[in-house]
Design an enzyme around this catalytic site. Structure first.
Site, PDB file in Angstrom:
ATOM      1  N   TRP A 152       1.016  29.361   5.479  1.00  0.00           N
ATOM      2  CA  TRP A 152      -0.256  30.068   5.324  1.00  0.00           C
ATOM      3  C   TRP A 152      -0.085  31.257   4.381  1.00  0.00           C
ATOM      4  CZ3 TRP A 152       1.645  28.140   9.875  1.00  0.00           C
ATOM      5  CH2 TRP A 152       0.871  27.130  10.474  1.00  0.00           C
ATOM      6  N   ALA A 210      -6.335  20.761  20.263  1.00  0.00           N
ATOM      7  CA  ALA A 210      -6.978  21.624  19.277  1.00  0.00           C
ATOM      8  C   ALA A 210      -7.026  20.866  17.967  1.00  0.00           C
ATOM      9  CB  ALA A 210      -6.191  22.915  19.104  1.00  0.00           C
ATOM     10  N   VAL A 258       0.800  23.448  18.027  1.00  0.00           N
ATOM     11  CA  VAL A 258       0.529  22.211  18.763  1.00  0.00           C
ATOM     12  C   VAL A 258       1.817  21.413  18.921  1.00  0.00           C
ATOM     13  CG1 VAL A 258      -1.901  21.932  18.124  1.00  0.00           C
ATOM     14  CG2 VAL A 258      -0.125  21.030  16.624  1.00  0.00           C
ATOM     15  N   ARG A 279      -7.124  32.191   1.883  1.00  0.00           N
ATOM     16  CA  ARG A 279      -5.751  31.853   1.504  1.00  0.00           C
ATOM     17  C   ARG A 279      -5.420  32.486   0.158  1.00  0.00           C
ATOM     18  NH1 ARG A 279      -4.258  26.953   4.352  1.00  0.00           N
ATOM     19  NH2 ARG A 279      -4.985  27.432   6.457  1.00  0.00           N
TER      20      ARG A 279
END
Lengths: 691, 341
Positions: B153, B309, B265, B207
């Protein structure tokens, strides 16, 4: 990460072709970035460098997926008798260096490496240099373990004794010239490899010039060590130095790889460079412990939604090199639904039941998993009020003819410096803007909308647009930290001149018309909007020239301003704080009975000085009788200075007044009386004359 | 007499034919059938004739009178109809008026469509802040500081001035940033709510990367989160398949689920779809089962609850649905683009 298909095929000869490899990896392991000739570029997640950042690792994956045989090589060196070690190793910081393995080699003949090694290096984007360096790199590609070779004869040997390799933190002021000839200033946060005199390498990142292997090198020490990932990551960032080794070490490699790499390098050095070796040195102060994770088949069934039998689980785990251990009390159970899995030490990513569950389901295939509707707890679902409001506004405004725009959340340095009615020290600046075009967070929506007008005016005579979005400014109160939401400031008190930042949801509107008035159109749109969304209690107040403030009580809701006014073009804009608005909306209003009796309408024309404000006049008229005056409206206006009679001055206004009583029809006499009252008020307050 | 009758008949009929307006017709009618007309005169003179002649001529005269009356009435009716329609008839082939109505931005449209579909599956819609702290954007989502996973990210950081004269100075003040995904709302929502629940979170994210036809510095995501007892990956598959089927309506749709990695996750999956006969797999969603460390961070017991999610890109779906080739069009402010929606 780049891989050689040829080498993978050697490791797993059963692979049919590149397509099979790519498809299977994609569906069961990793995304493939690209395939070019022999090169397969695999998008390796950061937590899989330890076990899969190597040809052996990928081969292990494909073998497990397809139930193929992995052609493992025996990397063990045949230790002949007791060998001399030729050097000492001393780890000063065990936390930053959990394992250090190294070995002495002599009788090296430096030359070019064989073609098969060069081919693999080239496929993987590395440049062949000489047999020693190439073997180091090749072994890294094959096993995943970065290695380094030092020229033994260039090491400092205190008093002619055998040299000592020290793994320690750098001293303040120490420097190193890297293999590429770059100079780096080191500090005590940087872990280095040194001899008893000076720094030989930045640990796990880059070797130094001092002990470089060159064409005259005869004796070397090969280092195959393990370093703390966080320290490597931080050092690499700080020195702005990223290498294949630092990329791997910062992604957490298993210390078990170290000995594997050293043994493989030894094998190749003896085989290719005709070297002979000293003893293996293995300092392993922080031995990796066995990792055993409990697995429950019933829990798996609930978690993934898939029921498999014990044998299937066992096969999948064993294909990955894991060991399945069934506890004694389970052995008599049929079926076995609880057991332990000893995870391969290379798999630093696996710690929990869920991690094991992922291994099973990905090998099984997500595609084969059945879709099952969830049992959900039924409760009223809905939108947050703010979203409801946004959607309502969108529908109302587009109904009135405005179109919706999305602009960037950033403004340029130039826009930030222009006076848009906010102080520059209220701007929120980016620490790392992508360019000067996007330097600050937008303090309002108007800046963007004004730009949209000029961009669109080439194609459209009228531009009526709006935007709903977040705006940002400093001044959300004292920066005492912690809370993010409408007010943001970080724990530890970082702020904007001692103030927190504020994030506000705003509505911006702008109207640009050719030859047409826009300010009052916009004012009318806002009134209509407020009525439709249920905002009752608000007022317009004039502030500076051509600016109207919208308030509710003492809350500031927004403003309308005339931006540009020429015979050719008229631009007006408005900005409204939706966070404030949301609190004030009263929601559903009750029905008002229809009037039972007819209303009475009267027009009145007056002349007043230009300085008299229509808003004030209407207010005074309305207040003359709050009970009976239902509505006051301006229906005509005329600039008297334009008339022929030079005696006339000021402006003439015609107002329409609607009288209404709830319980009866007002008589003419009653209305006449009210009109007289109004006229006298207007005469007194505005020096108005009847016309 | 015979001759007279024929003459009258002929000239009356000619006159009727020639007439253009109902008013004129009335005049002519009076001329031929009025009290002073030739025909009336003839009828009146019948009484002076012999019985025999009367019998012979009478019916003929009566017949002519009736015939002429019929002709007049018919003509009058025709004239009235054609006359009035001529005056009132509009040219319906003229173009319609240009009604100025505004246009909702395609991303707003897509967002609402998505929200409505999830609403129909009992999801609620909530939003979160665009300025975030490191904890919610990264740490709580199992993306620790100084971990290379953070490099997935690229982040915009806010410039912050430290307060100097503060005694209780914390050594490493937390940094503020523009959220790189909508996932921090997973944390914020779970900090304040207890399971079971199902939500989606639409919102703008940022971003730090070079823009091109498929990358923007700000764009929209929709985050989904469903947490409860025994929520499974198979349940996730069902929910997203239902969503995409509804979203793309009548188009034929195929799904592909494959492994992926997101620190928050475990297992992590990527969802690809194939529409119609295009034959190309399109990456549309990252997802997975909520990581136990995320549940730990919000104080849930990971042994009691499970959940899934997912995150999808609004622009990406809009580009697929409307066949828009360049993401930058959404932020161009170009009304020639907006007005197509």
């Amino acid at each position: 990460m780049k891989f050689s298909y040829k080498l993978l095929k050697q490791l797993v000869p059963q692979i049919k072709n590149q397509n099979e490899l790519v498809d299977k990896l994609t569906m069961h392991a990793f995304e493939i970035d690209s395939v070019k000739g022999d090169t397969i570029d695999i998008k390796l997640p950061p937590n899989r460098y330890s076990d899969a950042g190597s040809h052996i690792g990928i081969a292990r994956e494909i073998a497990a997926i397809s139930n193929y045989k992995l052609k493992t090589k025996n990397y063990g060196q045949k230790e002949k008798n007791k060998k001399k070690s030729y050097f000492n190793v001393k780890i000063q910081d065990k936390n930053l260096c959990p394992r250090y393995t190294a070995q002495y080699f002599e009788n090296i003949k430096i030359s070019a490496s064989p073609k098969w090694i060069q081919d693999v290096l080239k496929t993987c984007g590395l440049r062949p240099i000489n047999n020693v360096v190439d073997i180091m790199n090749y072994v890294m590609l094959e096993t995943g373990q970065p290695l380094h070779a030092f020229d033994y004869d260039k090491l400092y040997a205190k008093g002619g004794k055998q040299p000592t390799i020290i793994i320690r933190k750098a001293n303040k002021g120490e420097k190193i010239i890297s293999l590429d000839g770059e100079k780096y200033n080191l500090d005590p946060d940087v872990l280095v490899i040194s001899d008893e005199k000076e720094v030989l390498a930045i640990a796990g990142i880059k070797g130094g010039k001092i002990a470089e292997v060159d064409k005259n090198t005869k004796r070397i020490i090969v280092e195959s060590a393990n370093f703390d990932p966080v320290n490597i990551y931080k050092t690499s960032k700080k020195l702005l130095l990223s290498t294949d080794a630092s990329l791997r070490f910062s992604r957490n490699l298993s210390p078990e790889l170290a000995i594997l790499g050293l043994n493989r390098a030894g094998q190749l050095l003896i085989e290719i460079a005709k070297a002979s070796s000293g003893a293996v040195i293995d300092v392993y102060p922080k031995k990796q412990s066995k990792k055993i994770v409990k697995f429950d088949t019933e829990r798996f069934r609930k978690f993934i939604g898939l029921g498999l039998d014990f044998k299937t689980f066992k096969n999948y785990f064993e294909s990955l090199g894991f060991i399945v251990k069934v506890p004694a009390d389970q052995l008599t159970n049929s079926p076995i639904n609880q057991f332990f899995v000893e995870v391969s030490l290379f798999r630093v990513d696996i710690e929990t039941f869920e991690d094991l569950a992922e291994e099973i389901v990905r090998l099984y295939g997500y595609g084969k998993l059945k879709s099952v509707p969830p049992y959900a707890f039924l409760k009223p679902s809905g939108f947050e009020d703010q979203i409801v409001l946004k959607n309502k506004i969108r529908k109302i405004l587009t109904g009135i003819g405005l179109s919706e725009i999305y602009n960037y959340s950033f403004i340029s340095d130039k826009e930030g410096e222009l006076d848009f009615g906010f102080a520059k020290n209220k701007l929120i600046e980016l620490e790392n803007p992508i360019s000067s075009q996007f330097k600050y967070l937008r303090p309002n929506l108007e800046i963007g909308l004004v730009k949209n007008i000029s961009d669109n005016s080439r194609f459209f005579n009228e531009v009526h647009i709006f935007e709903i979005g977040k705006i940002f400014s400093a001044g959300g109160g004292p920066a005492d930290g912690g809370e993010i939401g409408k007010v943001f400031s970080a724990k530890g008190g970082s702020a904007y001149g001692g103030q927190a930042g504020k994030e506000t949801l705003a509505l911006g509107m702008i109207l640009s018309d050719k030859n047409q008035e826009t300010f009052f159109k916009l004012k009318g749109i806002i009134s209509a909007l407020f009525k439709k969304i249920g905002l009752v209690n608000y007022s317009f107040t004039e502030s500076e020239a051509n600016v109207l403030l919208i308030k509710s009580g003492n809350k500031f809701l927004g403003s309308i301003r005339k931006k540009y006014d020429s015979p050719k073009k008229q631009i007006s804009s408005a900005e409204i704080n939706l966070d404030e608005l949301l609190v004030l909306i009263e929601g559903e209003h009750e029905f008002r009975p229809l009037p039972k009796f007819p209303s009475v309408m009267r027009d009145i024309s007056i002349a007043v000085l230009e300085s008299a404000k229509v808003g004030n006049i209407i207010e005074e008229i309305q207040e003359a009788n709050m009970k009976y005056i239902e509505d006051v409206d301006l229906i005509d206006e005329y600039d008297l200075t334009k008339s022929n009679s030079s005696a006339d001055k000021g402006v003439s206004y015609t107002f329409r007044i609607i009288f209404q009583a709830p319980d009866r029809t007002l008589t003419d006499q009653e209305v006449d009386k009210e009109m007289e009252k109004i006229i006298s008020i207007l005469k007194n307050k505005f020096r108005a004359s009847l016309r | 007499m015979e001759f007279d009758l024929n003459k009258i008949k002929k000239s009356a009929q000619e006159a009727i034919e020639e007439l253009a307006s109902p008013e004129k017709l009335e005049e002519i009618k009076i001329k031929f059938l009025g009290r002073k007309s030739e025909l009336t005169e003839l009828l009146r003179s019948l009484k002076d004739l012999s019985i025999e002649e009367r019998r012979k001529l009478g019916p003929k005269l009566q017949e002519l009178k009736k015939e002429l009356e019929r002709s007049f009435d018919k003509r009058l009716k025709d004239l009235r109809i054609s006359h009035s329609t001529l005056r009132e008839r509009i040219d319906v082939t003229k173009p319609g008026h240009k009604i100025t109505s505004g246009h909702i931005h395609p991303l707003s449209k897509i967002e609402e469509e998505i929200e409505q579909i999830f609403l129909s599956m009992n999801f609620s819609v909530v939003e979160g802040p665009e300025v975030e702290d490191e904890y919610h954007n990264f740490d709580a989502l199992n993306i620790p500081k100084d971990h290379p996973a953070r490099e997935m990210w690229d982040t915009f950081w806010l410039r912050q001035n430290e307060i100097k004269n503060q005694k209780s100075k914390i050594k490493n003040p937390e940094k503020l940033l523009l959220r790189t995904h909508t996932s921090p709302m997973q944390i914020r929502y779970m900090e304040k709510n207890n399971p079971p629940f199902q939500i989606i979170v639409p919102g703008r994210v940022f971003r730090y990367e070079a823009t091109d036809a498929s990358h923007e510095i700000n764009f929209y995501q929709v985050e989904g989160l469903m947490v409860g007892k025994d929520m499974s990956l198979a349940n996730f598959k069902f929910v997203v398949e239902e969503f995409f089927k509804k979203f793309f309506g009548s188009q034929k749709i195929e799904f592909r689920f494959r492994p992926s990695y997101f620190p928050f996750v475990e297992p992590g999956v990527e969802v690809d779809i194939k529409l119609g006969k295009s034959g190309k797999w399109l990456e549309v969603m990252g997802a997975g089962m909520v990581h136990r460390k995320v549940f730990d961070a919000v104080g849930y017991n990971p042994n009691d609850v499970t959940g899934f999610a997912f995150g999808l890109g609004l622009e990406r779906l809009a580009m697929i649905k409307y066949k828009i080739p360049d993401i930058r069009l959404f932020y161009s402010g170009d009304l020639r683009f907006i007005k197509q929606f």
